[in-house]
Write an enzyme that holds these catalytic residues in place. Structure first.
Site, PDB file in Angstrom:
ATOM      1  N   GLU A 177      -2.056  -1.970   0.881  1.00  0.00           N
ATOM      2  CA  GLU A 177      -1.758  -0.550   0.752  1.00  0.00           C
ATOM      3  C   GLU A 177      -1.333   0.027   2.099  1.00  0.00           C
ATOM      4  O   GLU A 177      -1.888  -0.298   3.155  1.00  0.00           O
ATOM      5  CB  GLU A 177      -2.999   0.193   0.248  1.00  0.00           C
ATOM      6  CG  GLU A 177      -2.774   1.679   0.022  1.00  0.00           C
ATOM      7  CD  GLU A 177      -4.047   2.424  -0.353  1.00  0.00           C
ATOM      8  OE1 GLU A 177      -3.946   3.387  -1.131  1.00  0.00           O
ATOM      9  OE2 GLU A 177      -5.135   2.047   0.126  1.00  0.00           O
ATOM     10  N   LYS A 195      -1.155   5.132  -7.743  1.00  0.00           N
ATOM     11  CA  LYS A 195      -2.583   5.236  -7.482  1.00  0.00           C
ATOM     12  C   LYS A 195      -3.150   6.351  -8.349  1.00  0.00           C
ATOM     13  O   LYS A 195      -2.579   7.446  -8.434  1.00  0.00           O
ATOM     14  CB  LYS A 195      -2.849   5.515  -6.004  1.00  0.00           C
ATOM     15  CG  LYS A 195      -4.309   5.351  -5.598  1.00  0.00           C
ATOM     16  CD  LYS A 195      -4.470   5.385  -4.085  1.00  0.00           C
ATOM     17  CE  LYS A 195      -5.897   5.052  -3.658  1.00  0.00           C
ATOM     18  NZ  LYS A 195      -6.043   4.983  -2.194  1.00  0.00           N
ATOM     19  N   CYS A 253      -6.399  -0.038  -4.144  1.00  0.00           N
ATOM     20  CA  CYS A 253      -7.534   0.225  -3.265  1.00  0.00           C
ATOM     21  C   CYS A 253      -8.695   0.915  -3.996  1.00  0.00           C
ATOM     22  O   CYS A 253      -9.427   0.277  -4.745  1.00  0.00           O
ATOM     23  CB  CYS A 253      -7.062   1.031  -2.054  1.00  0.00           C
ATOM     24  SG  CYS A 253      -8.193   0.963  -0.631  1.00  0.00           S
TER      25      CYS A 253
END
Length: 286
Positions: free
Chosen positions: A43, A122, A156
């Protein structure tokens, strides 16, 4: 049985596009030369591109996001061409992209050997992203088709929320890629524990990539730490600790593993336990 390469990628001050392109080509070539067929970058690896602009820009959280939009077409073309050249799948880490609404969302692009690409947004933002960087959450949960089967991406922090991976597993994903960027050891372990939990719950492979190294010049990614790893179900036919391969903490390197994706179907069907199958039963409790 595809080989995957997961990066412990060092952020740098590159100053020119040619330097970024040369670095990226070198990383991809090294993995491809080692027979990797799926490559995973971390990321916000793209944030080193902010060093191509003036100090006024790369020192500004909002300024660098705006400036990076001018490089997005070249970024996409670079990874598209490398995926085609080396006949590999590349998850290129993430790139903050400005939408028509004016908001930024964090895109994890997935490139195929055929020259196609798509992205996963995300879905849950950290406090820093939300409160300081003002990057907005995405909405869609996707899976991606490959010759090896279906692949999904948890960016993440998303790996710490089981319902995302569960939806992707139910849609057929046997491999979940987790590009990560963490600035503390605790943050790294949060993502690592999330990855291992998702591999356990869904009886699938989960692969983490980590951004490493310090970038004192950057307002966004000044400190980075972690290790790349390939996590597995914890059951017969897999490592007893659920770790197939893991890198040396904070070292710049590729971490490799050969994935037996057929074994995911086997363990879901014949395992010592049925984590994947028994998931719906947990909601029968009163």
């Amino acid at each position: 049985m595809p080989r995957i390469a997961s990066a412990q990628y060092d952020i740098g001050f590159l100053e020119t596009w040619d330097n970024f392109a040369a670095k990226t080509r070198q990383w991809v070539k090294q993995a491809a030369d080692n027979q990797a067929e799926i490559l995973l970058f971390p990321e916000y690896a793209c944030m080193e591109l902010a060093s191509l602009f003036s100090k006024e820009v790369y020192s500004s959280l909002s300024g660098q996001l705006e400036a990076l939009q001018s490089l997005l077409p070249k970024y996409l073309e670079l990874f598209k061409s490398l995926a085609m050249e080396h006949r590999v799948y590349i998850q290129a880490g993430t790139y903050p992209v400005k939408h028509g609404t004016g908001e930024f969302r964090n895109h994890a692009y997935f490139f195929t050997p055929q020259g196609d690409f798509d992205y996963q947004e995300k879905l849950t933002m950290t406090r820093f992203e939300n409160e300081h960087w003002h990057i907005s959450r995405g909405l869609d949960i996707k899976v991606f088709d490959t010759i090896f089967g279906k692949v999904a991406i948890n960016i993440c922090y998303d790996s710490e929320f089981p319902h995302y991976a569960r939806q992707q597993a139910e849609r057929g994903a046997s491999l979940i890629l987790v590009p990560s960027c963490t600035d503390t050891e605790a943050g790294y372990y949060r993502v690592r524990i999330g990855c291992q939990a998702r591999a356990l719950e869904n009886q699938c492979y989960v692969v983490q990539a980590s951004l490493v190294g310090n970038a004192d010049w950057s307002e966004a990614v000044d400190v980075n730490c972690g290790a790349a790893a390939i996590y597995t179900p914890v059951d017969r036919g897999f490592p007893n600790n659920g770790i197939l391969s893991i890198g040396e903490y904070n070292k710049v390197q590729w971490v490799y593993a050969d994935l037996d994706l057929a074994a995911v179907d086997t363990v879901r069907r014949e395992g010592q336990v049925f984590n994947y199958r028994d998931w719906p039963k947990q909601f029968d409790c009163r």
